[in-house]
Design a protein around this motif. Structure first.
Motif, PDB file in Angstrom:
ATOM      1  N   THR A  61      12.441  -9.757  19.964  1.00 14.77           N
ATOM      2  CA  THR A  61      10.934  -9.664  19.456  1.00 14.77           C
ATOM      3  C   THR A  61      10.477 -10.368  18.185  1.00 14.77           C
ATOM      4  OG1 THR A  61      10.973  -7.303  20.381  1.00 14.77           O
ATOM      5  CG2 THR A  61       8.934  -7.927  19.176  1.00 14.77           C
ATOM      6  N   ALA A  62      11.329 -10.346  17.139  1.00 10.62           N
ATOM      7  CA  ALA A  62      10.981 -11.064  15.898  1.00 10.62           C
ATOM      8  C   ALA A  62      10.677 -12.574  16.262  1.00 10.62           C
ATOM      9  CB  ALA A  62      11.991 -10.737  14.997  1.00 10.62           C
ATOM     10  N   SER A  63      11.746 -13.153  16.703  1.00  9.62           N
ATOM     11  CA  SER A  63      11.860 -14.499  17.362  1.00  9.62           C
ATOM     12  C   SER A  63      10.594 -14.886  18.137  1.00  9.62           C
ATOM     13  CB  SER A  63      12.833 -15.250  17.952  1.00  9.62           C
ATOM     14  OG  SER A  63      14.130 -14.876  17.068  1.00  9.62           O
ATOM     15  N   PRO A  66      16.095  -5.607   5.250  1.00 10.05           N
ATOM     16  CA  PRO A  66      17.021  -7.024   5.198  1.00 10.05           C
ATOM     17  C   PRO A  66      16.403  -7.972   5.596  1.00 10.05           C
ATOM     18  CG  PRO A  66      18.261  -5.292   6.495  1.00 10.05           C
ATOM     19  CD  PRO A  66      16.866  -4.644   5.844  1.00 10.05           C
ATOM     20  N   CYS A  67      15.733  -7.703   6.629  1.00 12.48           N
ATOM     21  CA  CYS A  67      15.093  -8.794   7.548  1.00 12.48           C
ATOM     22  C   CYS A  67      13.975  -9.655   6.696  1.00 12.48           C
ATOM     23  CB  CYS A  67      14.372  -8.436   8.741  1.00 12.48           C
ATOM     24  SG  CYS A  67      15.329  -7.888  10.038  1.00 12.48           S
ATOM     25  N   HIS A  68      13.697  -8.799   5.505  1.00 10.99           N
ATOM     26  CA  HIS A  68      12.517  -9.228   4.580  1.00 10.99           C
ATOM     27  C   HIS A  68      13.226  -9.849   3.413  1.00 10.99           C
ATOM     28  CE1 HIS A  68       8.684  -7.802   6.927  1.00 10.99           C
ATOM     29  NE2 HIS A  68       9.761  -8.407   7.667  1.00 10.99           N
ATOM     30  N   VAL A 114       8.134  -2.356   7.742  1.00  7.00           N
ATOM     31  CA  VAL A 114       8.770  -1.629   8.577  1.00  7.00           C
ATOM     32  C   VAL A 114       9.850  -2.320   9.321  1.00  7.00           C
ATOM     33  CG1 VAL A 114       8.240  -0.729  10.912  1.00  7.00           C
ATOM     34  CG2 VAL A 114       6.632  -0.659   9.384  1.00  7.00           C
ATOM     35  N   HIS A 115      11.038  -1.892   9.008  1.00  4.93           N
ATOM     36  CA  HIS A 115      12.434  -2.335   9.646  1.00  4.93           C
ATOM     37  C   HIS A 115      12.702  -1.700  10.867  1.00  4.93           C
ATOM     38  CE1 HIS A 115      16.437  -3.147  10.329  1.00  4.93           C
ATOM     39  NE2 HIS A 115      16.254  -4.307   9.754  1.00  4.93           N
ATOM     40  N   GLU A 116      13.096  -2.316  11.680  1.00  2.44           N
ATOM     41  CA  GLU A 116      13.329  -1.874  13.152  1.00  2.44           C
ATOM     42  C   GLU A 116      14.656  -0.430  13.105  1.00  2.44           C
ATOM     43  OE1 GLU A 116      11.555  -2.928  15.375  1.00  2.44           O
ATOM     44  OE2 GLU A 116      12.678  -1.435  16.762  1.00  2.44           O
ATOM     45  N   SER A 117      15.423  -0.604  12.410  1.00  5.09           N
ATOM     46  CA  SER A 117      16.688   0.452  12.298  1.00  5.09           C
ATOM     47  C   SER A 117      16.398   1.361  11.139  1.00  5.09           C
ATOM     48  CB  SER A 117      17.735  -0.477  12.025  1.00  5.09           C
ATOM     49  OG  SER A 117      18.288  -0.881  13.130  1.00  5.09           O
ATOM     50  N   GLY A 151       8.287 -10.675   9.370  1.00  7.22           N
ATOM     51  CA  GLY A 151       9.385 -11.058  10.179  1.00  7.22           C
ATOM     52  C   GLY A 151       9.629 -10.211  11.235  1.00  7.22           C
ATOM     53  N   CYS A 152      10.197  -9.024  10.767  1.00 10.50           N
ATOM     54  CA  CYS A 152      10.993  -7.970  11.373  1.00 10.50           C
ATOM     55  C   CYS A 152       9.867  -7.351  12.632  1.00 10.50           C
ATOM     56  CB  CYS A 152      11.488  -6.863  10.735  1.00 10.50           C
ATOM     57  SG  CYS A 152      12.473  -5.833  11.466  1.00 10.50           S
ATOM     58  N   ASP A 153      10.428  -7.308  13.693  1.00  8.39           N
ATOM     59  CA  ASP A 153       9.741  -6.954  14.920  1.00  8.39           C
ATOM     60  C   ASP A 153       8.138  -6.600  14.614  1.00  8.39           C
ATOM     61  OD1 ASP A 153      12.150  -7.488  15.804  1.00  8.39           O
ATOM     62  OD2 ASP A 153      12.273  -5.720  17.296  1.00  8.39           O
ATOM     63  N   LYS A 154       7.995  -5.487  14.335  1.00  9.13           N
ATOM     64  CA  LYS A 154       6.555  -4.883  14.207  1.00  9.13           C
ATOM     65  C   LYS A 154       5.596  -5.370  13.225  1.00  9.13           C
ATOM     66  CE  LYS A 154       8.190  -2.289  17.649  1.00  9.13           C
ATOM     67  NZ  LYS A 154       9.467  -3.042  17.402  1.00  9.13           N
ATOM     68  N   GLY A 165      17.276 -12.111   6.806  1.00  8.47           N
ATOM     69  CA  GLY A 165      16.467 -12.761   8.105  1.00  8.47           C
ATOM     70  C   GLY A 165      16.338 -11.888   9.168  1.00  8.47           C
ATOM     71  N   THR A 166      15.601 -12.451   9.954  1.00 12.49           N
ATOM     72  CA  THR A 166      15.233 -11.662  11.646  1.00 12.49           C
ATOM     73  C   THR A 166      16.366 -12.066  12.503  1.00 12.49           C
ATOM     74  OG1 THR A 166      13.679 -13.371  12.149  1.00 12.49           O
ATOM     75  CG2 THR A 166      12.851 -11.542  10.949  1.00 12.49           C
ATOM     76  N   CYS A 167      16.271 -11.213  13.378  1.00 11.73           N
ATOM     77  CA  CYS A 167      17.495 -11.280  14.602  1.00 11.73           C
ATOM     78  C   CYS A 167      17.840 -12.615  15.138  1.00 11.73           C
ATOM     79  CB  CYS A 167      17.324 -10.177  15.692  1.00 11.73           C
ATOM     80  SG  CYS A 167      17.657  -8.739  15.182  1.00 11.73           S
ATOM     81  N   SER A 168      18.767 -13.109  15.251  1.00 11.87           N
ATOM     82  CA  SER A 168      19.103 -14.550  15.500  1.00 11.87           C
ATOM     83  C   SER A 168      18.939 -15.125  16.958  1.00 11.87           C
ATOM     84  CB  SER A 168      20.414 -14.748  15.195  1.00 11.87           C
ATOM     85  OG  SER A 168      21.253 -14.136  15.530  1.00 11.87           O
TER      86      SER A 168
END
Ligand code: FES
Length: 591
Positions: A219-221, A72-74, A103-106, A140-143, A212-215
């Protein structure tokens, strides 16, 4: 004499190809032993998708599509791809989107970091395998962003990063909330039995208010900001939230910029230099960025033979103030950072610390981009150097007999009262051991103790999971304890806060000193002295090592086998050894 040999030189046929100068669809032909036939065949197939010879004569801009129902971050990837394509076509190029893994974090077991290098290999090989004159990396998402930059750095094709942008914040009973600093805060309150099951379920609905990525400055920001500092993104491209018109316009501009990069052959090695890496380190410190940023930046730099010297990082940390007031070190969220002017506003404040002659994707230098940036205005998210939120850099590098290869603490998110602390070790042998015992009321632990978690390093878990943010033992949480000194060879989420020592190198699973810590040992943490010391004498440590020899973990087959055999330690970015450049070209920060 035929037309083809007039003037002594054969005229170029429609399927002739010179591999040294080939552009667009003629690049990197499939090997059938006949280049003309290879191009003929390629064009025949792509024409099956309705493309014309005119379209195929344009520079090709690859667009890496990491959209996935599991990510969902993408979730805005389709809209961004459409906008990038528009930008490419307005500038005269032919956009070609293609998938790589996402690759999503969760949604990554055992941990997303385990898959970062795989994603970097996928990215590198698909850029190299398919014809493209430049590539837009959408992550976008962390990695994902580090994986894409690592892959692009190795592939050597002009590349530009586009991030999906941050999610919107939500609201819980009148309080603004966002992933994932507030996730941890509310979960901590639930564990401490301050809120009930109904409320924690309500919070769960509000923490992630959009795709979107964590607000927060997780790490994403952090990666978005340091990518802009690296010059690998259009100016102002880091901060626009995912669901805004600004984000779509950034995407269109990114597409157009990629076409210009293809024309000028602006390859990543011209942008990712010692100077730009040092700029990125400065920004990492000034934003109070995620500790993961160091590992990822080390891996990206390592692809081009640039080493990051941890002692140098600590030195520049002592002179670089934290200026961005975002959670978890501060108060605000990414959308506030964007409204405050985003990276151009921050870089303007950092100007005296930066290499302004570093090149960016626009073909202009960072200094030229800042000269062209919008003017400053009054806001309270990005501080001036004269009025920082934290006077020195957010990160400190620790050394000592417990971490001969170094360890990291995010001091801007730590408890000042615990940064000079000596305590008794309460040891967990691995993550499973911790999960079994941490909430046991019989656990012998007090708030002054130091929690130690082993075997969560690069090979230990494997994949160096973000388990370094150990929960406060439940009986202490219930008594109101909010923070303790915690030490591990793992990582923690950039959204987390606490007095937490991470990345202890070498890791315990390969026999680092952390492996030999026992319950009751005394440990001393001194952030002022940059020290992490196990107060056990060398002879006793040698006796423990001899009694418990440790061999590197192995696996029978597949990616796990490759991972365990070749993954490096945190000080080399946890990259695979065979993916790093074979030589060291530069070391930063400079003395
Ligand atoms: Fe994707 Fe936080 S979970 S950025």
């Amino acid at each position: 004499m035929t037309d083809e040999t007039k003037g002594g030189k054969p005229a170029k046929g429609p399927f002739d190809s010179d591999s040294a100068t080939a552009q667009g669809v003629a690049r990197g032909l499939t090997n059938y032993g006949d280049k003309g036939f290879s191009l003929f065949l390629r064009k025949a197939f792509i024409k099956g998708a309705g493309l014309s010879d005119d379209a195929l004569a344009r520079p090709i801009i690859g667009i890496v599509n990491t959209g996935s129902s599991y990510n969902p971050c993408h979730g805005n990837a389709p809209q961004l791809i459409e906008a990038v394509k528009r930008g490419v076509m307005l500038a005269g190029g032919l956009p070609m989107d293609f998938p790589t893994i996402s690759v999503h974090e969760s949604f990554s077991q055992p941990t997303s970091m385990y898959l970062r290098n795989l994603m970097s290999m996928d990215t590198e090989e698909m850029i190299r395998a398919q014809p493209m004159d430049a590539v837009v990396l959408i992550g976008g998402c962390d990695k994902t962003v580090p994986a894409q930059l690592m892959g692009a750095a190795s592939a050597g094709v002009p590349a530009i990063q586009l991030v999906t942008g941050s999610m919107l914040t939500g609201s819980h009973r009148g309080e603004r909330v966002g992933a994932c600093t507030d996730c941890r805060r509310y979960w901590g309150r639930y564990r401490a039995e301050e809120i009930d099951a109904v409320e924690i379920a309500d919070v769960n609905n509000q923490l992630v208010a959009s795709v979107g990525t964590c607000s927060v400055m997780g790490t994403a920001s952090t990666m978005a900001c340091i990518t802009e500092a690296l010059g690998m993104m259009v100016a102002g491209g880091a901060s626009a939230p995912a669901v805004t018109a600004d984000r779509v316009r950034v995407a269109e501009r990114t597409g157009a910029t990629a076409v210009a990069m293809a024309a000028s052959r602006l390859t990543p090695d011209r942008i990712l230099t010692g100077k730009s890496i040092e700029n990125a380190l400065r920004v990492l410190l000034a934003i109070g960025g995620s500790t993961n940023g160091i590992v990822h930046l080390t891996a990206i730099a390592g692809r081009l033979g640039i080493d990051i010297d941890l002692a140098g990082l600590d030195r520049i940390s002592r002179e670089t103030p934290v200026l961005v007031d975002l959670k978890p070190s501060g108060q605000h969220y990414m959308e506030d950072f964007h409204d405050a002017g985003g990276m151009p506003a921050l870089l303007r404040e950092l100007r005296p610390f930066l290499h302004l002659d570093a090149l960016t994707v626009s073909g202009r230098t960072l200094g030229e981009e800042l000269d062209a940036a919008p003017p400053a205005f009054k806001q309270d998210v990005i501080r001036t150097a004269a009025s920082p939120i934290y006077p020195v850099g957010g990160l400190a590098v620790l050394r000592g007999n417990l971490a001969p290869g170094g360890a990291i603490i995010k001091q801007s998110a730590a408890n000042p009262k615990l940064m000079e602390h000596e305590g008794r070790a309460v040891v967990f042998e691995d993550a499973e051991d911790m999960a079994l015992r941490i909430d046991d009321d019989a656990l012998d632990v007090t708030a002054d103790d130091i929690l130690v978690l082993k075997r969560i390093g690069p090979t230990g878990a494997p994949g160096m999971p973000e388990a370094g943010y150990m929960p406060i033992p439940k009986k202490l949480a219930r008594a109101g304890v909010k923070d303790m000194v915690r030490i591990s060879d793992g990582r923690m989420s950039g959204t987390a806060a606490g007095t937490i020592v991470l990345h202890v190198t070498p890791e315990s699973a390969i026999g680092g000193p952390l492996a030999y810590v026992q319950n009751g040992d005394r440990i001393r943490l001194s952030v002022a002295q940059r020290e992490i010391a196990l107060l056990v004498d060398d002879a006793e440590l040698a006796r423990r090592a001899a009694a418990k020899p440790i061999t590197r973990p192995t696996a029978e087959r597949g990616y796990r086998k490759l991972f365990l055999q070749t993954v490096t330690q945190a000080d080399q970015g946890v990259d695979f050894d065979f993916l790093r450049a074979g030589v060291t070209n530069d070391t930063v920060p400079k003395k």
